[in-house]
Design an enzyme around this catalytic site. Structure first.
Site, PDB file in Angstrom:
ATOM      1  N   LEU A 184      42.505 -27.798  95.525  1.00 14.68           N
ATOM      2  CA  LEU A 184      42.752 -29.129  96.086  1.00 14.68           C
ATOM      3  C   LEU A 184      43.240 -30.096  95.024  1.00 14.68           C
ATOM      4  O   LEU A 184      43.059 -29.875  93.833  1.00 14.68           O
ATOM      5  CB  LEU A 184      41.511 -29.692  96.777  1.00 14.68           C
ATOM      6  CG  LEU A 184      40.323 -30.162  95.940  1.00 14.68           C
ATOM      7  CD1 LEU A 184      39.340 -30.945  96.831  1.00 14.68           C
ATOM      8  CD2 LEU A 184      39.591 -29.040  95.231  1.00 14.68           C
ATOM      9  N   CYS A 185      43.868 -31.149  95.500  1.00 14.80           N
ATOM     10  CA  CYS A 185      44.333 -32.276  94.702  1.00 14.80           C
ATOM     11  C   CYS A 185      45.326 -31.806  93.629  1.00 14.80           C
ATOM     12  O   CYS A 185      46.409 -31.353  93.945  1.00 14.80           O
ATOM     13  CB  CYS A 185      43.145 -33.033  94.133  1.00 14.80           C
ATOM     14  SG  CYS A 185      43.525 -34.740  93.687  1.00 14.80           S
ATOM     15  N   HIS A 186      44.976 -31.879  92.346  1.00 16.56           N
ATOM     16  CA  HIS A 186      45.868 -31.406  91.290  1.00 16.56           C
ATOM     17  C   HIS A 186      45.654 -29.934  90.966  1.00 16.56           C
ATOM     18  O   HIS A 186      46.437 -29.347  90.199  1.00 16.56           O
ATOM     19  CB  HIS A 186      45.686 -32.250  90.024  1.00 16.56           C
ATOM     20  CG  HIS A 186      46.185 -33.649  90.164  1.00 16.56           C
ATOM     21  ND1 HIS A 186      45.431 -34.656  90.736  1.00 16.56           N
ATOM     22  CD2 HIS A 186      47.372 -34.218  89.836  1.00 16.56           C
ATOM     23  CE1 HIS A 186      46.122 -35.778  90.746  1.00 16.56           C
ATOM     24  NE2 HIS A 186      47.306 -35.544  90.210  1.00 16.56           N
ATOM     25  N   PHE A 208      47.781 -33.404  95.844  1.00 11.45           N
ATOM     26  CA  PHE A 208      47.934 -34.823  95.537  1.00 11.45           C
ATOM     27  C   PHE A 208      49.418 -35.141  95.381  1.00 11.45           C
ATOM     28  O   PHE A 208      50.124 -34.465  94.625  1.00 11.45           O
ATOM     29  CB  PHE A 208      47.188 -35.179  94.258  1.00 11.45           C
ATOM     30  CG  PHE A 208      46.959 -36.654  94.096  1.00 11.45           C
ATOM     31  CD1 PHE A 208      45.900 -37.281  94.738  1.00 11.45           C
ATOM     32  CD2 PHE A 208      47.805 -37.426  93.314  1.00 11.45           C
ATOM     33  CE1 PHE A 208      45.684 -38.643  94.602  1.00 11.45           C
ATOM     34  CE2 PHE A 208      47.602 -38.791  93.169  1.00 11.45           C
ATOM     35  CZ  PHE A 208      46.537 -39.402  93.820  1.00 11.45           C
ATOM     36  N   GLY A 259      43.430 -28.684  99.903  1.00 15.44           N
ATOM     37  CA  GLY A 259      43.089 -30.040 100.333  1.00 15.44           C
ATOM     38  C   GLY A 259      43.840 -31.052  99.496  1.00 15.44           C
ATOM     39  O   GLY A 259      44.296 -30.761  98.391  1.00 15.44           O
TER      40      GLY A 259
END
Length: 283
Positions: A184-186, A208, A259
């Site tokens: 998720l994200c980075h 992200f 995510g």
């Protein structure tokens, strides 16, 4: 008159390194909370087998930005611990590894300080975070005992993981063996390690957005801008990034579970726990 602490958009100096900075008080007020949205981790029939989840952590803290300053980063606690919490409650133990074998670095300024469940899980795995396995040794000893690979977010995932031959080997193994990869994200920046391989070409993911990374220095979250765009590079490899903003969105594309941000930590953990339990039940 000086700005109040909550309005101060100046990045805060990290005294441990020259020209290094933590996020500003204002940005921490916008992006962190004393208690997470952890919930729904109810798994009445947890897994009791031997397969584990391999977590690949960030082992570098200082990310160089375009103006010569360092962002003091690591793995984001919410993005790490909420997915781990769900998988742990679902019966899956973890092995923790880093590329170097050095300790996992955390953005402890983002730890939900009033969330006893999250802090309890951090304490449970503290020894492994401090003394993780070296990823090359994990690969040499064999990966078949892992049900999934987990790569948490935080800007620390941008350092070293995208170029790592060991990360590449793990992702190629997961694709060949049809194992889950959770990020998720980075964290999905690590997928760049596969290079021009076709193993994930055409996959949809949440991550992200580059456009938001470009805006966060305006409020002092980072002391400068990133020197490259990981989303842009992922698209060039054939990934489709499904989100343009952050809302807590999660997505499953085959065995790839992703995510968009810390907001997605709880939902991604639940998605991963449910998916792995169904997989082991069917095996």
């Amino acid at each position: 008159m000086a700005a109040s602490q909550s309005e101060d958009k100046r990045p805060q100096r990290d005294p441990a390194e020259d020209n290094a900075f933590f996020p500003s008080p204002y940005s921490l007020g916008q992006f962190t909370k004393p208690k997470s949205d952890l919930g729904g981790a109810d798994y009445p029939n947890p897994y009791n087998g031997k397969k584990k989840v391999l977590m690949i952590g960030a082992d570098e803290r200082y990310l160089l930005t375009d103006n010569g300053t360092f962002f003091s980063t690591g793995n984001h606690p919410v993005e790490t611990l909420l997915p781990m919490y769900h998988l742990d409650k679902a019966g899956f133990a973890f092995d923790v590894a880093t590329v170097s074998g050095n300790p996992v670095k955390f953005e402890l300024w983002a730890m939900p300080s009033e969330d006893e469940e999250v802090k309890g899980l951090f304490a449970k795995y503290r020894a492994q975070f401090k003394q993780p396995l070296k990823l090359s040794e994990v690969i040499k000893n064999g990966l078949d005992d892992y049900a999934a690979i987990f790569i948490p977010g935080g800007h620390g995932a941008l350092i070293g993981l995208p170029e790592s031959e060991d990360v590449k080997a793990v992702l190629e193994w997961a694709a060949a063996k049809d194992r889950f990869v959770v990020s998720l994200c980075h964290g999905p920046a690590a997928f760049l390690a596969v290079g021009d391989s076709d193993i994930y070409r055409g996959y949809g993911i949440c991550a992200f957005p580059d456009a938001l990374d470009a805006k966060t220095p305006d409020i002092g979250y980072m002391p400068g801008h990133l020197t490259w765009k990981f989303g842009e590079k992922l698209k060039a490899l054939g990934f489709e990034i499904l989100n343009k903003d952050i809302s807590g969105a999660v997505h499953r594309d085959r065995k790839l579970l992703t995510g968009d941000s810390p907001l997605a930590g709880n939902a991604l953990g639940k998605l991963a726990a449910d998916a792995l339990l169904k997989e082991v039940d069917a095996a």
